[in-house]
Write a protein that holds these residues in place. Structure first.
Motif, short mmCIF file in Angstrom:
data_model
loop_
_atom_site.label_atom_id
_atom_site.label_comp_id
_atom_site.label_asym_id
_atom_site.label_seq_id
_atom_site.Cartn_x
_atom_site.Cartn_y
_atom_site.Cartn_z
N ASN A 71 9.68 6.89 -18.79
CA ASN A 71 8.63 7.37 -17.88
C ASN A 71 7.26 6.92 -18.36
OD1 ASN A 71 10.20 8.76 -15.98
ND2 ASN A 71 10.22 10.65 -17.18
N ALA A 72 7.03 7.02 -19.66
CA ALA A 72 5.74 6.62 -20.23
C ALA A 72 5.52 5.12 -20.05
CB ALA A 72 5.69 7.00 -21.71
N ALA A 73 6.59 4.33 -20.20
CA ALA A 73 6.49 2.87 -20.02
C ALA A 73 6.12 2.53 -18.57
CB ALA A 73 7.81 2.20 -20.40
N ILE A 74 6.63 3.31 -17.62
CA ILE A 74 6.28 3.11 -16.22
C ILE A 74 4.80 3.40 -16.01
CG2 ILE A 74 6.60 4.02 -13.87
CD1 ILE A 74 8.88 2.19 -14.69
N SER A 88 1.92 -0.19 -11.72
CA SER A 88 0.91 0.49 -10.91
C SER A 88 1.56 1.51 -9.97
CB SER A 88 0.10 -0.54 -10.10
OG SER A 88 0.97 -1.38 -9.37
N VAL A 89 2.77 1.98 -10.36
CA VAL A 89 3.43 3.07 -9.63
C VAL A 89 2.51 4.29 -9.65
CG1 VAL A 89 5.34 4.72 -9.81
CG2 VAL A 89 5.79 2.25 -9.97
N GLU A 90 2.35 4.94 -8.50
CA GLU A 90 1.37 6.03 -8.40
C GLU A 90 1.84 7.35 -8.99
OE1 GLU A 90 0.36 3.16 -5.09
OE2 GLU A 90 2.20 3.99 -5.94
N TYR A 91 3.15 7.67 -8.84
CA TYR A 91 3.65 8.98 -9.29
C TYR A 91 4.91 8.82 -10.14
CZ TYR A 91 0.62 11.26 -5.82
OH TYR A 91 -0.47 11.69 -5.09
N VAL A 92 5.03 9.66 -11.16
CA VAL A 92 6.25 9.77 -11.95
C VAL A 92 6.72 11.22 -11.88
CG1 VAL A 92 7.25 9.70 -14.27
CG2 VAL A 92 5.76 7.84 -13.50
N ASP A 93 7.98 11.42 -11.53
CA ASP A 93 8.57 12.76 -11.47
C ASP A 93 9.08 13.14 -12.86
OD1 ASP A 93 10.96 14.60 -11.33
OD2 ASP A 93 10.44 14.63 -9.20
N SER A 108 -4.02 6.44 -15.13
CA SER A 108 -4.26 6.78 -13.72
C SER A 108 -2.98 6.97 -12.92
CB SER A 108 -5.13 5.71 -13.06
OG SER A 108 -6.37 5.60 -13.73
N THR A 109 -1.94 7.44 -13.60
CA THR A 109 -0.69 7.79 -12.92
C THR A 109 -0.65 9.31 -12.74
OG1 THR A 109 0.38 6.00 -14.16
CG2 THR A 109 1.84 7.50 -12.97
N LYS A 110 -0.05 9.78 -11.66
CA LYS A 110 0.05 11.22 -11.42
C LYS A 110 1.47 11.70 -11.72
CE LYS A 110 -3.54 11.22 -7.82
NZ LYS A 110 -4.58 11.85 -8.62
N ILE A 111 1.57 12.94 -12.22
CA ILE A 111 2.86 13.52 -12.57
C ILE A 111 3.26 14.59 -11.57
CG2 ILE A 111 4.14 14.87 -14.29
CD1 ILE A 111 3.64 11.98 -15.17
N ILE A 112 4.49 14.48 -11.07
CA ILE A 112 5.11 15.52 -10.25
C ILE A 112 6.01 16.34 -11.17
CG2 ILE A 112 6.66 16.02 -8.32
CD1 ILE A 112 5.87 13.26 -7.15
N ALA A 113 5.69 17.61 -11.35
CA ALA A 113 6.54 18.50 -12.15
C ALA A 113 7.58 19.10 -11.24
CB ALA A 113 5.69 19.59 -12.79
N SER A 114 8.86 18.87 -11.53
CA SER A 114 9.91 19.27 -10.60
C SER A 114 10.91 20.25 -11.21
CB SER A 114 10.67 18.03 -10.10
OG SER A 114 11.30 17.37 -11.16
N ASP A 153 0.80 -1.23 0.00
CA ASP A 153 0.00 0.00 0.00
C ASP A 153 0.84 1.28 0.00
OD1 ASP A 153 -2.39 -1.30 -0.11
OD2 ASP A 153 -2.76 -1.25 2.05
N LEU A 154 2.14 1.15 0.18
CA LEU A 154 2.97 2.36 0.19
C LEU A 154 3.00 3.01 -1.20
CD1 LEU A 154 6.23 1.90 2.29
CD2 LEU A 154 4.22 3.27 2.78
N THR A 155 2.89 4.31 -1.23
CA THR A 155 2.94 5.07 -2.48
C THR A 155 4.36 5.06 -3.04
OG1 THR A 155 1.14 6.49 -1.73
CG2 THR A 155 2.55 7.37 -3.47
N ILE A 156 4.47 4.92 -4.36
CA ILE A 156 5.78 4.89 -5.04
C ILE A 156 5.90 6.07 -6.00
CG2 ILE A 156 7.38 3.55 -6.46
CD1 ILE A 156 6.75 2.17 -3.83
N ILE A 157 7.07 6.74 -5.97
CA ILE A 157 7.42 7.74 -6.97
C ILE A 157 8.57 7.17 -7.80
CG2 ILE A 157 8.29 10.07 -7.42
CD1 ILE A 157 7.28 10.88 -4.64
N PHE A 158 8.41 7.21 -9.13
CA PHE A 158 9.49 6.80 -10.03
C PHE A 158 10.16 8.06 -10.56
CE2 PHE A 158 11.14 5.98 -14.31
CZ PHE A 158 11.93 4.85 -14.08
N THR A 159 11.49 8.15 -10.40
CA THR A 159 12.21 9.36 -10.78
C THR A 159 13.47 9.05 -11.57
OG1 THR A 159 11.42 10.53 -8.80
CG2 THR A 159 13.37 11.42 -9.89
N ILE A 160 13.61 9.71 -12.71
CA ILE A 160 14.89 9.75 -13.43
C ILE A 160 15.36 11.19 -13.31
CG2 ILE A 160 16.11 9.39 -15.59
CD1 ILE A 160 13.67 7.72 -16.54
N ARG A 161 16.30 11.45 -12.39
CA ARG A 161 16.80 12.81 -12.22
C ARG A 161 17.92 13.06 -13.23
NH1 ARG A 161 13.93 15.09 -11.02
NH2 ARG A 161 13.46 14.69 -8.84
#
Length: 250
Positions: A97-100, A105-110, A131-137, A69-77
């Motif tokens: 990022n699009a493939a993720i 079922s990762v919840e957020y992509v940075d 149904s994935t959310k995007i973090i704009a950084s 149940d823990l939320t996951i953020i996938f990030t390529i910095r």
């Protein structure tokens, strides 16, 4: 149930995974889970096999499966924003990022605001369809831009269609720290999306502890390894958040 950024009365605590290979990443994950963060960020730019999409997708799915149940953020910095050198172009990183979004079922992509606007908005479209959310950084490891400049970055994130706006900057003075906190409060009051902010390094560590008072919805903590300067151990963050919540009646 996974926690959603921006909900709740105090910032969520996020810890990074920065392992070079699957074995190290999964060992880090096991260590971090014991500390009970709210979110886990997989910093895939540290992953040596990042050019192998199938391997990255498979490990992202494994992380999510183990984390439950823990939320996951996938990030390529990117290296320009403080990340590792990787064998992918910006457009190839966006494809990953699009493939993720499409295959996990990762919840957020940075996604960094320094990417081409058309690439960013295309990723937002794919994310919404899955149904994935995007973090704009936005990150600046050299200095703290003006308050107006920081406010523009927050606003740009919302205008681009992101679900969360994130700004991380490096202070040279305590005035810089106040600039970041002031811009955060302004963004919190103006934007319809949640904001995440931090001032990095030792000077900025106070923002990781008390940024939530000014509107930041996530604080990044040391689980096993740090992914940015100034991160505080998760145990210390939990203690401070409890005291702030109790003393401010939050």
């Amino acid at each position: 149930m996974s926690k959603i950024i921006g909900e709740g009365t105090q910032p969520l605590i996020c810890t990074p995974l920065v392992g070079r290979n699957q074995e190290i990443v999964l060992a880090e994950l096991a260590n971090v889970l014991e500390k009970k963060p709210d979110i886990i960020e997989w910093r895939a730019d540290f992953f040596e096999a990042i050019a192998n999409t199938d391997e990255v997708v498979a490990l992202a799915n494994t992380i999510k499966e183990i984390a439950g149940d823990l939320t996951i953020i996938f990030t390529i910095r990117s290296i320009r924003e403080g990340g590792q050198t990787i064998p992918l172009s910006d457009s190839e990183a966006m494809e990953l990022n699009a493939a993720i979004c499409t295959n996990t079922s990762v919840e957020y992509v940075d996604c960094e605001l320094s990417n081409l606007p058309e690439h960013f908005q295309q990723l937002c479209k794919v994310a919404r369809e899955n149904s994935t959310k995007i973090i704009a950084s936005f990150h600046n490891f050299n200095c703290t831009p003006s308050k107006e400049s920081l406010e523009e970055r927050f606003t740009q994130a919302e205008e681009y269609g992101a679900d969360v706006a994130k700004v991380a900057v490096m202070p040279k003075t305590l005035e810089d720290v106040l600039t970041l906190l002031s811009a955060t409060l302004e963004a919190k009051n103006k934007l319809k999306i949640p904001v995440i902010s931090m001032s990095m390094g030792e000077l900025g560590a106070v923002t990781r502890l008390f940024g939530g008072v000014f509107g930041s919805t996530v604080s990044f903590a040391v689980g096993q390894s740090s992914s940015a300067p100034g991160q505080v151990p998760i145990e210390d963050l939990n203690t401070v958040f409890h005291i702030v919540k109790k003393s401010m009646g939050m």
